[in-house]
Structures are given as C-alpha cells and as structure tokens.
Design an enzyme around this catalytic site. Sequence first.
Site, PDB file in Angstrom:
ATOM      1  N   GLY A   1      -6.408  24.738  28.258  1.00 58.87           N
ATOM      2  CA  GLY A   1      -7.199  23.920  27.656  1.00 58.87           C
ATOM      3  C   GLY A   1      -7.848  24.974  27.590  1.00 58.87           C
TER       4      GLY A   1
ATOM      5  N   GLN B 282     -16.426  28.691  25.432  1.00 59.28           N
ATOM      6  CA  GLN B 282     -15.818  29.429  25.779  1.00 59.28           C
ATOM      7  C   GLN B 282     -15.564  30.345  24.234  1.00 59.28           C
ATOM      8  OE1 GLN B 282     -12.089  27.734  27.612  1.00 59.28           O
ATOM      9  NE2 GLN B 282     -12.130  30.052  28.394  1.00 59.28           N
TER      10      GLN B 282
ATOM     11  N   CYS C  24      -7.810  32.040  33.105  1.00 56.72           N
ATOM     12  CA  CYS C  24      -8.451  31.413  32.624  1.00 56.72           C
ATOM     13  C   CYS C  24      -8.919  32.615  31.155  1.00 56.72           C
ATOM     14  CB  CYS C  24     -10.108  31.760  33.421  1.00 56.72           C
ATOM     15  SG  CYS C  24     -11.531  31.389  32.035  1.00 56.72           S
ATOM     16  N   LEU C  25      -8.491  32.064  30.141  1.00 62.55           N
ATOM     17  CA  LEU C  25      -9.062  32.604  29.125  1.00 62.55           C
ATOM     18  C   LEU C  25      -9.334  33.213  28.687  1.00 62.55           C
ATOM     19  CD1 LEU C  25      -7.324  30.132  26.445  1.00 62.55           C
ATOM     20  CD2 LEU C  25      -5.941  31.358  27.457  1.00 62.55           C
TER      21      LEU C  25
ATOM     22  N   HIS D 290     -12.011  22.285  35.635  1.00 61.31           N
ATOM     23  CA  HIS D 290     -11.789  23.725  35.303  1.00 61.31           C
ATOM     24  C   HIS D 290     -13.013  23.688  34.162  1.00 61.31           C
ATOM     25  CE1 HIS D 290     -10.708  27.867  34.675  1.00 61.31           C
ATOM     26  NE2 HIS D 290     -11.072  27.526  33.919  1.00 61.31           N
ATOM     27  N   GLU D 291     -12.349  22.604  32.834  1.00 61.54           N
ATOM     28  CA  GLU D 291     -12.765  23.222  32.006  1.00 61.54           C
ATOM     29  C   GLU D 291     -14.533  22.239  31.698  1.00 61.54           C
ATOM     30  OE1 GLU D 291     -11.500  24.616  29.694  1.00 61.54           O
ATOM     31  OE2 GLU D 291     -10.003  24.638  30.290  1.00 61.54           O
TER      32      GLU D 291
ATOM     33  N   HIS E 226     -16.849  25.313  32.411  1.00 64.51           N
ATOM     34  CA  HIS E 226     -17.019  26.228  31.440  1.00 64.51           C
ATOM     35  C   HIS E 226     -18.603  25.102  30.394  1.00 64.51           C
ATOM     36  CE1 HIS E 226     -14.482  29.393  31.412  1.00 64.51           C
ATOM     37  NE2 HIS E 226     -13.464  28.386  31.532  1.00 64.51           N
TER      38      HIS E 226
END
Length: 180
Positions: free
Chosen positions: A46, A51, A92-93, A134-135, A138
């Site tokens: 994702g 991000q 997380c990226l 989660h996304e 963000h």
Amino acid sequence: MAILNILRYPDPRLHKVAKPVTVFDAKLEQLVADMAETMYEAPGVGLAASQVDFHEQLLIIDTSDTKDALTVFINPEIIWASDEMQVYDEGCLSVPGVYDGVERHARVKVRALDVKGLPFELEADGLLAVCIQHEMDHLLGKVFVEYLSPLKRNRIKTKMQKEERGLQREEMLRAQGRRF
Ligand code: NI
C-alpha cells in the site's frame, strides 16, 4: 513512469493533512501509475499520496500475491467499522525496518472514487482492512508508529534520524566520487 521518492519518518511533511481530490485528469492518472511503480518496486502492499509528498486524498493498495490487483481509493471514507478489533504487525514504507503490532477494526466498509472519479464501495477484512486503515491514517498525517508507546516511538525516531544522516553522508561521498 517514474519511481517517486518516499518520505521517511520523522519527515514533518508526513504529518500534512491531505485535501480531497477535485480534478480527475491525465495528470492524476500519471501520479497513480508512478505511485504504483514506486509501491511495487519498494516492495509494499500500500502507498498513500502523502508518502510521496502529494497531499491529496489518494491511496493505492495491492494485497494480492500476484501483484496484479491494484485498487485506487480516492477521497475514501470509512462508512462502517466492526466492533471487533484485531492486532496486526504493521510495517510502513516510510519507516523501513520497523514492524510493530497495531490494533484496528477487524472489518471495514469503505466508500471511495476510482481514478476516473466513479464511486465504489468495498468491504474488507484481514490484511486489506488493516492496509486501508493504515493508508487512510497517512492522509490524516498520521504514521503507524504514533500508536506505539512514547518510549518506542522515540527509539524509532532516533534510529531513523541516525540512518538518514548515514544516507546523506553516503550520498555526499558518492557525489564527490569517493568510491573506487
Ligand atoms: Ni505506511
């Protein structure tokens, strides 16, 4: 297509609140294509526009094993969430190398627009439900480490800042041609 730079925690830009998408054009489609390439290359399941330093309500997810089932969520809203919760080890990226348990709704129903601006609804459980929540965090400027204890969070912050300095130094030395 292009690989975009993913902001790393604790970059303050990760805490910007995204605005709704209002224009559905070729530029938006290009951004989605670039985000998808960036996510698959990372690799991740994702990625939120926040991000990659684009602060509009857009996120992409692909939790399939075959990496050919991209879903684009624009201006997403959670319209129902289960009382039942689940704890999942998240990564997380934007916080590479860090994984920790976060409690979230086990099932959610989301309403969103696709890349053409057409509305759809989707009910999710398991990893997909975790990923959506989660996304969407963000887009509100929230990174998953903010659910952890202040002690853990500070430890992560210090680790990330140290790595960032290491990366910057390596980049500088490489730019100076100091690799033989
Ligand atoms: Ni993330």
